[in-house]
Enzyme design. Structure first.
Site, PDB file in Angstrom:
ATOM      1  CD  GLU A  12      47.128  50.975  33.098  1.00  0.00           C
ATOM      2  OE1 GLU A  12      48.047  50.265  33.521  1.00  0.00           O
ATOM      3  OE2 GLU A  12      46.604  50.818  32.003  1.00  0.00           O
ATOM      4  CD  GLN A 109      40.283  43.552  30.971  1.00  0.00           C
ATOM      5  OE1 GLN A 109      41.030  44.449  30.587  1.00  0.00           O
ATOM      6  NE2 GLN A 109      40.271  43.155  32.223  1.00  0.00           N
ATOM      7  CG  HIS A 298      40.497  43.238  41.350  1.00  0.00           C
ATOM      8  ND1 HIS A 298      41.796  43.660  41.146  1.00  0.00           N
ATOM      9  CD2 HIS A 298      40.480  42.658  42.576  1.00  0.00           C
ATOM     10  CE1 HIS A 298      42.530  43.340  42.201  1.00  0.00           C
ATOM     11  NE2 HIS A 298      41.752  42.750  43.089  1.00  0.00           N
ATOM     12  CG  LEU A 299      32.921  44.264  39.083  1.00  0.00           C
ATOM     13  CD1 LEU A 299      32.989  43.397  37.834  1.00  0.00           C
ATOM     14  CD2 LEU A 299      31.843  43.748  40.037  1.00  0.00           C
ATOM     15  CB  ALA A 300      35.821  49.555  40.224  1.00  0.00           C
ATOM     16  CG  ASP A 301      39.726  47.988  36.184  1.00  0.00           C
ATOM     17  OD1 ASP A 301      39.729  47.338  35.130  1.00  0.00           O
ATOM     18  OD2 ASP A 301      40.257  47.585  37.233  1.00  0.00           O
ATOM     19  CD  GLN A 302      37.773  43.064  35.144  1.00  0.00           C
ATOM     20  OE1 GLN A 302      37.240  42.144  34.529  1.00  0.00           O
ATOM     21  NE2 GLN A 302      38.479  42.864  36.239  1.00  0.00           N
ATOM     22  CG  HIS A 324      44.375  49.247  36.300  1.00  0.00           C
ATOM     23  ND1 HIS A 324      44.702  48.688  35.089  1.00  0.00           N
ATOM     24  CD2 HIS A 324      45.410  48.970  37.119  1.00  0.00           C
ATOM     25  CE1 HIS A 324      45.867  48.095  35.160  1.00  0.00           C
ATOM     26  NE2 HIS A 324      46.328  48.254  36.388  1.00  0.00           N
TER      27      HIS A 324
END
Length: 357
Positions: A12, A109, A298-302, A324
């Protein structure tokens, strides 16, 4: 230890590569060099938010840093100590003349995981954008991300002191992170398995405005609640007017399932009806709800970084594999080895597995 070299144009090609690299460098002690920073963005190089993240991460480990300047496309970061607990302040607005609404939640992050490994309790004051596009809004961090990380043994709380919208910023949040206490031994995050979300227990949210008529928030909330009712879901979206240095509007939705939470949001734009903003957020949430996946995109990449730091077997299913997520996996593998397995294609549903150390 050998230096990790990363091409910031990979995947990305945004600031996520830098933030992930900073967190993992502080935690592992391995120096890192990132080139072509944000090469795929219209304004490549370090902007105020990214420079603030670099300085914040450097404070935690007394890092030697080269290239920490606005617009820089190359950065070398060399930790000099393990992460230290303490009281810190990060002001994104101070990183650039004229201020900045750079996201404070994205700075989290880079520093949250290192502080979780630092012995003792830390408090961080972050000033800048709390609710801005292309980043997790404060409510997502508080109500989705941190509750999930708590299941892995990471204990932190965030408190919203003042809202900060784009482009003025000026918001503030307080972060409290509770690291291991003396005598607790080696701290490690627990592995996590998220392959079932369970039944929906509650769905709620806020349609918020600052320096704008409350009627705009009521129109957003009304449209969202109507669409949710039509889908057979709870309709608890509240219209609120909040204090902020600048004007702004947005809608923020949280869905609580038996085993996980998910979120969706959208921001008001000049010339876009309030109802359209609500429709955007509801459509995003419904797309996830109608899938069989446990983790929203959104939670997946975090979750990639905390899973990389846990020695055990972790896995989750997600409704959409994003660039991401794939980029975060790519960065993590440079520090922890080839432990990740991603099943599925970008843009579609899939599963992420992390093999044991």
């Amino acid at each position: 230890m050998s230096m990790v070299a990363l091409d910031g144009s990979y995947g990305e090609g945004g600031g996520q590569i830098l933030r992930s690299a900073l967190a993992l460098s502080v935690l592992t002690g391995r120096p890192v060099r990132v080139e072509n920073i944000r090469a795929r963005r219209p304004n490549p190089g370090l902007q105020a938010q990214h420079l603030s993240a670099v300085k914040a991460a450097a404070m935690l480990c007394r890092a030697q840093v080269q290239g920490a300047a606005l617009g820089s496309t190359t950065l070398t970061f060399v930790p000099q100590s393990p992460p230290s607990p303490g009281t810190y302040t990060v002001d994104v607005g101070a990183a650039r003349a004229g201020g900045s609404a750079g996201s404070v939640t994205l700075i989290l992050q880079a520093i949250l995981l290192p502080l979780a490994y630092a012995p003792g309790t830390s408090r961080v004051t972050l000033r800048g954008g709390t609710h801005v596009p292309w980043s997790p809004p404060f409510h997502y961090v508080r109500d989705v991300w941190l509750p999930c990380l708590s299941r892995m043994g990471l204990h932190a709380e965030v408190h919203l002191e003042r809202w900060g919208w784009y482009p003025v910023g000026g918001g503030e949040i307080q972060l409290d992170v509770h690291g291991p206490l003396e005598g607790e031994g080696l701290y490690r995050l627990k592995p996590i398995v998220l392959d079932q979300r369970g039944p929906l227990r509650r769905l709620w949210g806020w349609a918020a405005v600052s320096h704008l008529p409350l009627e705009i928030a009521k129109r957003m909330a009304g449209r969202a609640n109507r669409l949710l009712r039509e889908a057979g879901l709870p309709d608890e979206v509240e219209a609120i007017q909040v204090e902020s240095p600048g004007p702004g509007s947005g809608i923020f939705l949280i869905a609580e399932y038996a085993h996980i939470r998910a979120g969706a949001s959208a921001y008001g734009k000049k010339g876009v009806p309030a109802e359209k903003v609500a429709e955007e957020a509801v459509a995003e949430l419904l797309a996830f709800h109608r899938s069989n996946a446990a983790v929203d995109p959104h939670l997946a990449d975090q979750l990639i970084l905390p899973m990389a730091l846990s020695p055990g077997v972790s896995r989750f299913t997600t409704s959409r594999i994003t660039s991401h997520l794939l980029t975060s996996v790519w960065v993590a593998c440079h520090f922890v080895g080839d432990r990740f397995e991603v099943l599925g294609e970008e843009g579609g549903p899939g599963e992420v597995r992390v093999h044991p150390l």
